[in-house]
Enzyme design. Structure first.
Site, mmCIF file in Angstrom:
data_model
loop_
_atom_site.group_PDB
_atom_site.id
_atom_site.type_symbol
_atom_site.label_atom_id
_atom_site.label_comp_id
_atom_site.label_asym_id
_atom_site.label_seq_id
_atom_site.Cartn_x
_atom_site.Cartn_y
_atom_site.Cartn_z
ATOM 1 N N HIS A 17 0.718 -1.196 0.031
ATOM 2 C CA HIS A 17 0.048 0.112 -0.072
ATOM 3 C C HIS A 17 0.821 1.191 0.173
ATOM 4 O O HIS A 17 0.842 2.263 -0.761
ATOM 5 C CB HIS A 17 -0.825 0.023 1.145
ATOM 6 C CG HIS A 17 -1.874 -0.867 1.380
ATOM 7 N ND1 HIS A 17 -2.137 -1.872 2.502
ATOM 8 C CD2 HIS A 17 -2.978 -1.480 0.422
ATOM 9 C CE1 HIS A 17 -3.121 -2.744 2.269
ATOM 10 N NE2 HIS A 17 -3.771 -2.428 0.989
ATOM 11 N N LYS A 41 -16.450 -7.338 7.401
ATOM 12 C CA LYS A 41 -15.076 -7.778 7.102
ATOM 13 C C LYS A 41 -14.334 -8.269 8.168
ATOM 14 O O LYS A 41 -13.146 -8.646 8.069
ATOM 15 C CB LYS A 41 -14.331 -6.666 6.090
ATOM 16 C CG LYS A 41 -14.719 -6.627 4.767
ATOM 17 C CD LYS A 41 -13.381 -6.070 3.815
ATOM 18 C CE LYS A 41 -13.780 -6.091 2.198
ATOM 19 N NZ LYS A 41 -12.752 -5.690 1.519
ATOM 20 N N ARG A 94 -2.036 -6.081 -8.309
ATOM 21 C CA ARG A 94 -1.056 -6.891 -8.091
ATOM 22 C C ARG A 94 -1.369 -7.930 -9.233
ATOM 23 O O ARG A 94 -1.045 -7.602 -10.243
ATOM 24 C CB ARG A 94 -1.154 -7.674 -6.735
ATOM 25 C CG ARG A 94 -0.667 -6.608 -5.618
ATOM 26 C CD ARG A 94 -1.360 -7.179 -4.154
ATOM 27 N NE ARG A 94 -2.641 -6.999 -4.185
ATOM 28 C CZ ARG A 94 -3.296 -7.144 -3.027
ATOM 29 N NH1 ARG A 94 -2.704 -7.744 -2.005
ATOM 30 N NH2 ARG A 94 -4.496 -7.353 -3.218
ATOM 31 N N SER A 132 -2.635 -7.800 2.994
ATOM 32 C CA SER A 132 -2.929 -7.756 4.644
ATOM 33 C C SER A 132 -3.337 -8.923 5.191
ATOM 34 O O SER A 132 -2.916 -9.341 6.097
ATOM 35 C CB SER A 132 -3.803 -6.694 5.013
ATOM 36 O OG SER A 132 -3.667 -5.435 4.495
HETATM 37 P P1 ADP Z 1 -9.819 -3.895 -0.022
HETATM 38 O O1 ADP Z 1 -10.425 -4.514 0.965
HETATM 39 O O2 ADP Z 1 -10.515 -2.891 -0.686
HETATM 40 O O3 ADP Z 1 -9.287 -4.716 -1.254
HETATM 41 P P2 ADP Z 1 -7.119 -3.724 0.738
HETATM 42 O O4 ADP Z 1 -6.726 -2.770 1.807
HETATM 43 O O5 ADP Z 1 -6.815 -5.034 0.547
HETATM 44 O O6 ADP Z 1 -8.632 -3.213 0.302
HETATM 45 O O7 ADP Z 1 -6.445 -3.008 -0.736
HETATM 46 C C1 ADP Z 1 -6.544 -1.557 -1.180
HETATM 47 C C2 ADP Z 1 -5.930 -1.258 -2.569
HETATM 48 O O8 ADP Z 1 -4.656 -1.268 -2.349
HETATM 49 C C3 ADP Z 1 -6.540 -2.198 -3.518
HETATM 50 O O9 ADP Z 1 -6.766 -1.623 -4.719
HETATM 51 C C4 ADP Z 1 -5.422 -3.221 -3.494
HETATM 52 O O10 ADP Z 1 -5.458 -3.928 -4.817
HETATM 53 C C5 ADP Z 1 -4.215 -2.503 -3.344
HETATM 54 N N1 ADP Z 1 -2.907 -3.167 -2.854
HETATM 55 C C6 ADP Z 1 -3.094 -4.002 -1.625
HETATM 56 N N2 ADP Z 1 -1.833 -4.484 -1.308
HETATM 57 C C7 ADP Z 1 -1.071 -4.252 -2.410
HETATM 58 C C8 ADP Z 1 0.192 -4.426 -2.794
HETATM 59 N N3 ADP Z 1 1.236 -5.244 -2.437
HETATM 60 N N4 ADP Z 1 0.747 -3.934 -3.805
HETATM 61 C C9 ADP Z 1 -0.270 -2.821 -4.339
HETATM 62 N N5 ADP Z 1 -1.286 -2.630 -4.027
HETATM 63 C C10 ADP Z 1 -1.748 -3.343 -3.155
#
Ligand code: ADP
Length: 175
Positions: A17, A41, A94, A132
């Protein structure tokens, strides 16, 4: 001034992130990191804890805090965008697995409000597999996730899950 909303669960924020945030600041003057408040969630961290960790991460990566607003929202993202008067949604991509889900979300959001555009930034290859949920599971089972999450997050995970197995068995400095 160009602004984008970067929405997500951020439960917790990872280095993946953080790298999207850094890249996003190349493209936009200001980014609103918007933590989704969704109890369905079953988040590990409260919205406030997630917000604090994001603020600490902003400091850690040396980003200008004036260019990053950290906020939370519930309900529809497009309604939140309207309230904030921001028309661009920033998401990270990703592996291929993200693509279909992100495409669905972007299309749904466009259907709900055709003025909202979704912009994707490719994940840094170092964090391509960092999610995460995986980080939480690995740490819960005693794995070392440092290097995948900001220091502020590593500390909170330690508080939450206690010392890692290998930390416990390490000889203490006082013998
Ligand atoms: P959600 O529950 O909306 O998927 P996340 O917190 O998991 O929320 O992810 C928010 C955004 O960050 C999403 O667009 C996800 O694809 C992106 N994201 C999560 N992990 C990574 C990573 N390792 N590298 C790049 N983008 C990421």
């Amino acid at each position: 001034m160009s602004r984008a909303i970067y929405p997500g669960s951020f439960d917790p924020i990872t280095n993946g992130h953080a790298s999207i945030l850094k890249s996003g600041l190349v493209a936009f003057d200001e980014i609103v990191v918007a933590v989704l408040d969704n109890e369905r969630k079953r988040p590990l961290f409260s919205v406030n804890e997630r917000i604090e960790m994001i603020r600490e991460t902003v400091k850690e990566i040396g980003a200008d805090p004036k260019r990053i607003e950290v906020d939370s929202f519930g309900g529809l993202l497009v309604d939140y965008c309207r309230r904030k008067q921001v028309r661009v949604v920033l998401r990270g991509l990703r592996a291929v697995a993200d693509f279909e889900y992100e495409l669905q979300m972007a299309n749904m959001n466009r259907h709900l409000n055709e003025e909202i555009e979704t912009v994707f930034i490719m994940a840094n290859d170092a964090y391509f597999y960092v999610a995460s949920n995986l980080v939480k599971e690995a740490r819960r089972l005693g794995g070392d996730v440092s290097g995948l999450v900001p220091e502020a997050v590593a500390r909170r995970l330690d508080e939450r899950f206690g010392p890692r197995v290998s930390d416990e068995s390490a000889p203490s400095s006082d013998g």
